[in-house]
Design an enzyme around this catalytic site. Structure first.
Site, short mmCIF file in Angstrom:
data_model
loop_
_atom_site.label_atom_id
_atom_site.label_comp_id
_atom_site.label_asym_id
_atom_site.label_seq_id
_atom_site.Cartn_x
_atom_site.Cartn_y
_atom_site.Cartn_z
N GLN A 100 44.94 30.46 39.95
CA GLN A 100 44.12 30.83 41.12
C GLN A 100 43.96 32.35 41.17
O GLN A 100 43.24 32.86 42.02
CB GLN A 100 44.79 30.35 42.40
CG GLN A 100 44.99 28.83 42.45
CD GLN A 100 45.86 28.43 43.61
OE1 GLN A 100 45.37 28.18 44.73
NE2 GLN A 100 47.16 28.36 43.39
N HIS A 118 39.55 30.53 40.29
CA HIS A 118 38.89 31.33 41.33
C HIS A 118 38.17 32.54 40.77
O HIS A 118 37.93 33.51 41.47
CB HIS A 118 39.92 31.77 42.39
CG HIS A 118 40.42 30.63 43.23
ND1 HIS A 118 41.58 30.71 43.98
CD2 HIS A 118 39.95 29.38 43.42
CE1 HIS A 118 41.78 29.56 44.61
NE2 HIS A 118 40.81 28.72 44.27
N CYS A 126 25.40 39.17 40.91
CA CYS A 126 24.49 39.40 42.02
C CYS A 126 24.20 38.07 42.69
O CYS A 126 23.68 37.14 42.05
CB CYS A 126 23.17 40.01 41.49
SG CYS A 126 22.01 40.31 42.83
N CYS A 150 17.89 43.93 40.91
CA CYS A 150 17.25 43.83 42.24
C CYS A 150 17.84 44.80 43.27
O CYS A 150 17.49 44.74 44.45
CB CYS A 150 17.37 42.40 42.76
SG CYS A 150 19.04 41.97 43.26
N GLU A 215 60.20 30.42 47.99
CA GLU A 215 60.57 29.60 49.17
C GLU A 215 59.97 28.22 49.03
O GLU A 215 59.12 27.96 48.16
CB GLU A 215 60.06 30.28 50.44
CG GLU A 215 58.56 30.49 50.43
CD GLU A 215 58.08 31.42 51.55
OE1 GLU A 215 58.90 32.15 52.13
OE2 GLU A 215 56.87 31.41 51.82
N ALA A 232 59.54 34.25 40.23
CA ALA A 232 59.03 33.71 38.95
C ALA A 232 59.44 34.57 37.77
O ALA A 232 59.69 34.06 36.67
CB ALA A 232 57.51 33.59 39.03
N1 APR Z 1 58.02 34.50 42.60
C1 APR Z 1 57.69 33.22 42.94
N2 APR Z 1 56.97 32.91 44.04
C2 APR Z 1 56.58 33.94 44.81
C3 APR Z 1 56.89 35.29 44.54
C4 APR Z 1 57.65 35.55 43.37
N3 APR Z 1 58.01 36.79 43.02
N4 APR Z 1 56.36 36.07 45.52
C5 APR Z 1 55.73 35.24 46.37
N5 APR Z 1 55.87 33.96 45.95
C6 APR Z 1 55.31 32.74 46.54
C7 APR Z 1 55.23 32.73 48.05
O1 APR Z 1 56.44 32.21 48.60
C8 APR Z 1 54.06 31.77 48.28
O2 APR Z 1 54.50 30.43 48.36
O3 APR Z 1 53.99 32.64 46.08
C9 APR Z 1 53.20 31.94 47.04
C10 APR Z 1 51.93 32.73 47.27
O4 APR Z 1 51.14 31.96 48.15
P1 APR Z 1 49.76 32.58 48.66
O5 APR Z 1 49.98 33.97 49.12
O6 APR Z 1 49.17 31.56 49.58
O7 APR Z 1 48.87 32.69 47.33
P2 APR Z 1 48.12 31.52 46.59
O8 APR Z 1 48.86 30.23 46.74
O9 APR Z 1 47.83 31.99 45.22
O10 APR Z 1 46.74 31.43 47.42
C11 APR Z 1 45.77 30.54 46.93
O11 APR Z 1 44.22 31.40 48.57
O12 APR Z 1 43.34 33.15 49.72
C12 APR Z 1 43.14 32.31 48.67
O13 APR Z 1 41.81 32.76 46.82
C13 APR Z 1 43.06 33.05 47.37
O14 APR Z 1 43.71 32.23 45.18
C14 APR Z 1 44.15 32.44 46.51
C15 APR Z 1 44.41 31.12 47.20
#
Ligand code: APR
Length: 247
Positions: A100, A118, A126, A150, A215, A232
């Site tokens: 994503q 994404h 454009c 454009c 989490e 990660a």
């Molecule tokens: N290691 C593992 N997990 C992590 C870490 C890390 N270092 N840091 C944060 N996280 C976890 C958070 O706990 C959370 O569950 O990664 C997740 C990030 O979630 P989001 O911020 O919601 O990101 P994502 O799931 O990629 O969002 C999906 O939403 O806004 C749109 O287009 C945007 O692609 C994005 C989509």
């Protein structure tokens, strides 16, 4: 058997394993995620900054956020999480990554089969005349880039809310979700559809879900088979070591 050993056993026995990654994979590269307390959506309301209608209404306002994000991503480097996923692919244990993320870090880490669900922020498009621009065609300065055909303000080729997922990415991801025996769900809150449907499709077909996150998420107590808690950049290298040992 500890969770890492259990995850390694699932991957070893899986004929086709995929990964679904989210912003959490790039946090250790210095790029904030979206929904954590320090996430981007805490500062920018996604309805005002990440919806295609907001972009049409006021592209310059959206570019102010994009310029700030670019400041964080241009110096970002792949971190051990990206490198570990590339190593799993090299070991023949990971078929594809469906990401994503728009930061190109999986590819820069060496992953070859990456589906950008994404889009990719390095490309521009454009939304008025359909022109597409690759990174080398534009040096973005401090002003929003303008279409050479454009003259409208261009948009990064990333999927805003209210836009559809690129057809090929959707088709390829659904094909993989319908053939995978295991899915690694790494660093995503798994709340944004249709990306979030991928682990559910794998699970519904009897496949295994291995979740790696700081989490718990909506998946953890519902469809996750093995939950590896932690960052990660730490958990993925441990999993790779576990798999190396059992080669
Ligand atoms: N290691 C593992 N997990 C992590 C870490 C890390 N270092 N840091 C944060 N996280 C976890 C958070 O706990 C959370 O569950 O990664 C997740 C990030 O979630 P989001 O911020 O919601 O990101 P994502 O799931 O990629 O969002 C999906 O939403 O806004 C749109 O287009 C945007 O692609 C994005 C989509």
């Amino acid at each position: 058997m500890d969770n890492f050993a259990e995850a390694a056993k699932i991957i070893k026995n899986s004929s086709l394993t995929i990964a679904l990654t989210g912003a959490g994979v790039s946090v250790e590269s210095g790029i904030p995620d979206f929904r954590s307390p320090t996430g981007l959506w805490e500062k920018y309301n996604p309805a005002e900054y990440a919806h295609i209608d907001a972009f049409r209404r006021d592209p310059r306002k959206i570019w102010n956020m994009i310029f700030e994000l670019m400041g964080m991503t241009t110096s970002a480097q792949p971190n051990p999480a990206h490198l570990a996923l590339a190593e799993l692919e090299d070991m023949g244990l990971l078929h594809s990554i469906i990401t994503q993320n728009i930061d190109n870090l999986h590819q820069r880490a060496g992953s070859k089969n990456v589906i950008e669900f994404h889009g990719n922020a390095e490309y521009l498009q454009c939304i008025y005349c359909g022109a597409q621009y690759s990174p080398e065609e534009f040096v973005i300065g401090t002003e929003p880039p303008v279409c050479k055909s454009c003259n409208e303000i261009l948009k990064p080729s990333v999927i805003f809310f209210g836009e559809t997922i690129p057809y090929n990415a959707l088709l390829e991801s659904q094909k993989l979700a319908n053939t995978a025996e295991a899915v690694l769900v790494v660093g995503t809150s798994a709340v944004v559809y249709p990306a979030s449907s991928i682990p559910h499709i794998v699970k519904s077909r009897g496949g295994s879900v291995i979740e790696m996150n700081l989490e718990q998420t909506v998946l953890t107590s519902s469809i996750t088979d093995v939950y590896l808690q932690g960052s990660a950049g730490e958990t993925l290298p441990i999993l790779v070591d576990q798999l190396r040992k059992s080669e």
